[in-house]
Design an enzyme around this catalytic site. Structure first.
Site, PDB file in Angstrom:
ATOM      1  N   LYS A  45       0.800  -1.232   0.000  1.00  0.00           N
ATOM      2  CA  LYS A  45       0.000   0.000   0.000  1.00  0.00           C
ATOM      3  C   LYS A  45       0.831   1.281   0.000  1.00  0.00           C
ATOM      4  O   LYS A  45       0.363   2.346   0.397  1.00  0.00           O
ATOM      5  CB  LYS A  45      -1.019   0.038   1.165  1.00  0.00           C
ATOM      6  CG  LYS A  45      -1.854  -1.182   1.350  1.00  0.00           C
ATOM      7  CD  LYS A  45      -2.366  -1.799   0.081  1.00  0.00           C
ATOM      8  CE  LYS A  45      -3.398  -0.978  -0.648  1.00  0.00           C
ATOM      9  NZ  LYS A  45      -3.748  -1.664  -1.960  1.00  0.00           N
ATOM     10  N   HIS A 100       7.628  -7.286  -2.085  1.00  0.00           N
ATOM     11  CA  HIS A 100       7.327  -6.777  -0.737  1.00  0.00           C
ATOM     12  C   HIS A 100       8.249  -7.443   0.284  1.00  0.00           C
ATOM     13  O   HIS A 100       8.067  -7.264   1.485  1.00  0.00           O
ATOM     14  CB  HIS A 100       5.883  -7.113  -0.339  1.00  0.00           C
ATOM     15  CG  HIS A 100       4.825  -6.411  -1.136  1.00  0.00           C
ATOM     16  ND1 HIS A 100       4.874  -5.075  -1.449  1.00  0.00           N
ATOM     17  CD2 HIS A 100       3.648  -6.868  -1.661  1.00  0.00           C
ATOM     18  CE1 HIS A 100       3.783  -4.750  -2.139  1.00  0.00           C
ATOM     19  NE2 HIS A 100       3.033  -5.814  -2.282  1.00  0.00           N
ATOM     20  N   SER A 130      -4.966   3.089   3.749  1.00  0.00           N
ATOM     21  CA  SER A 130      -5.112   2.438   2.451  1.00  0.00           C
ATOM     22  C   SER A 130      -5.308   0.931   2.640  1.00  0.00           C
ATOM     23  O   SER A 130      -6.166   0.307   2.004  1.00  0.00           O
ATOM     24  CB  SER A 130      -3.868   2.732   1.604  1.00  0.00           C
ATOM     25  OG  SER A 130      -3.960   2.117   0.352  1.00  0.00           O
TER      26      SER A 130
HETATM   27  P1  A3P Z   1      -5.004   4.872  -1.514  1.00  0.00           P
HETATM   28  O1  A3P Z   1      -5.716   3.655  -1.016  1.00  0.00           O
HETATM   29  O2  A3P Z   1      -4.580   5.783  -0.397  1.00  0.00           O
HETATM   30  O3  A3P Z   1      -5.759   5.607  -2.573  1.00  0.00           O
HETATM   31  P2  A3P Z   1      -0.082  -0.420  -3.613  1.00  0.00           P
HETATM   32  O4  A3P Z   1      -0.032  -0.402  -5.085  1.00  0.00           O
HETATM   33  O5  A3P Z   1       1.259  -0.503  -2.963  1.00  0.00           O
HETATM   34  O6  A3P Z   1      -1.048  -1.435  -3.105  1.00  0.00           O
HETATM   35  O7  A3P Z   1      -0.633   1.020  -3.131  1.00  0.00           O
HETATM   36  C1  A3P Z   1      -1.963   1.396  -3.394  1.00  0.00           C
HETATM   37  C2  A3P Z   1      -2.092   2.868  -3.114  1.00  0.00           C
HETATM   38  O8  A3P Z   1      -1.393   3.608  -4.139  1.00  0.00           O
HETATM   39  C3  A3P Z   1      -3.542   3.325  -3.149  1.00  0.00           C
HETATM   40  O9  A3P Z   1      -3.632   4.383  -2.195  1.00  0.00           O
HETATM   41  C4  A3P Z   1      -3.652   3.825  -4.587  1.00  0.00           C
HETATM   42  O10 A3P Z   1      -4.721   4.707  -4.810  1.00  0.00           O
HETATM   43  C5  A3P Z   1      -2.305   4.523  -4.720  1.00  0.00           C
HETATM   44  N1  A3P Z   1      -1.957   4.797  -6.136  1.00  0.00           N
HETATM   45  C6  A3P Z   1      -1.858   3.927  -7.162  1.00  0.00           C
HETATM   46  N2  A3P Z   1      -1.606   4.579  -8.311  1.00  0.00           N
HETATM   47  C7  A3P Z   1      -1.537   5.899  -8.002  1.00  0.00           C
HETATM   48  C8  A3P Z   1      -1.321   7.099  -8.758  1.00  0.00           C
HETATM   49  N3  A3P Z   1      -1.148   7.083 -10.076  1.00  0.00           N
HETATM   50  N4  A3P Z   1      -1.324   8.283  -8.087  1.00  0.00           N
HETATM   51  C9  A3P Z   1      -1.513   8.339  -6.751  1.00  0.00           C
HETATM   52  N5  A3P Z   1      -1.723   7.229  -5.990  1.00  0.00           N
HETATM   53  C10 A3P Z   1      -1.750   6.035  -6.602  1.00  0.00           C
END
Ligand code: A3P
Length: 288
Positions: A45, A100, A130
């Site tokens: 996340k 991870h 998140s």
């Molecule tokens: P949120 O839940 O706060 O919106 P991961 O890919 O490590 O699982 O992380 C997911 C988080 O990264 C989510 O956060 C997601 O919305 C955010 N995310 C993914 N792509 C993004 C982008 N282009 N710009 C901003 N945040 C992004």
């Protein structure tokens, strides 16, 4: 119905059984890392799928084909997940992978190689928020319970890949020298072209300003949210239900302020601070 055994335990870490098996972890341990490989490492996340969008474009000079035709999990596969064995032969050099895993669980060939690492770090309060929503939408993870209950689990490390502080410590205290680049989720939110420029400099791809701007545009939150190759809409609802919460949820820094009570903030801050108190590195944001 999903199987009840949501997690497997691997060297003390909880890993979702949907994507991880003993074989996939053995495959990761025996994976022959190449000097030209680029690893994106994150605590879950922290911006993993964002990097799965950006890095292929940074490595290929801005050709949009991979993000328009290959789902993110095949485009930049997870080192530790089952899927890697199926797609490894299709990866183009220089290969990009995500992981991870904590530093100590990286395969021996990684340590012997010159492969580069991009470590994305995000404010743990936003990581937790998140993750809380992710646990609601991901049918392969346990129900998070209340926000308060989930915070306790998060702080105890009773979540996938263990404690946030342990992950950060493991990757901050490496002997990788200039093989590792640290970048924050927050700086990517604040100025994506600057982040792309930094990444391009690190991997040595020498992108022009036009290409940097194009990559930033195509990797924006709003563009990714409607990209079926990146928004997990190809995954059956049983596993990821975007009606409960979309994977690309808010994409901002500071959403924790809408969730933490003053008491929760005090508790969270004191635990994280205590666990990092003897570390030589400092965090890029204020915890309060
Ligand atoms: P949120 O839940 O706060 O919106 P991961 O890919 O490590 O699982 O992380 C997911 C988080 O990264 C989510 O956060 C997601 O919305 C955010 N995310 C993914 N792509 C993004 C982008 N282009 N710009 C901003 N945040 C992004």
């Amino acid at each position: 119905m999903l199987p009840s055994s949501t997690y497997m335990l691997y060297k003390g870490y909880l890993l979702p059984t949907l994507a991880h098996t003993t074989e996939s972890l053995e495959f990761a341990q025996n994976f022959p890392v190449e000097d030209t490989d680029v690893f994106v490492v994150t605590y879950p996340k922290s911006g993993t799928i964002w990097m799965q969008e950006i890095i292929p474009l940074v490595l290929n000079g801005g050709d949009l084909t991979p993000i328009q035709t290959i789902p993110n999990w095949d485009r930049v596969p997870w080192l530790e997940e089952k899927r890697l064995a199926c797609v490894v032969d299709q990866l183009k050099s220089p290969r990009a992978l995500v992981s991870h895993l904590p530093y100590k669980l990286m395969p021996p060939s990684f340590h012997a190689s010159k492969a580069k690492v991009i470590y994305v770090i995000r404010n743990p309060k936003d990581v937790m928020v998140s993750s809380y929503y992710f646990h609601q939408m991901a049918g392969f993870l346990p129900d998070p319970g209340t926000f308060e209950e989930f915070m306790d689990k998060f702080l105890e490390g009773e979540v996938m890949f263990g404690k946030w502080t342990e992950h950060v410590k493991s990757w901050k205290n490496t002997e990788l020298g200039d093989r590792i680049l640290y970048i924050t989720y927050e700086e990517m939110v604040q100025d994506l072209p600057a982040a792309v420029r930094k990444l391009s400099g690190f991997v040595g791809s020498n992108l022009s300003e036009d290409v940097i701007q194009k990559i930033a545009e195509h990797c924006s939150f709003h563009t990714m949210k409607v990209n079926r190759m990146s928004n997990f809409s190809l995954i059956p609802k049983l596993y990821m239900d975007s009606e409960k919460s979309p994977f690309l949820r808010k994409g901002i820094a500071g959403d924790w302020e809408n969730h933490f009570s003053p008491e929760q903030l005090a508790k969270f801050t004191s635990v994280i601070r205590k666990e990092l108190e003897n570390e030589s590195f400092s965090l890029p944001w204020c915890l309060d």
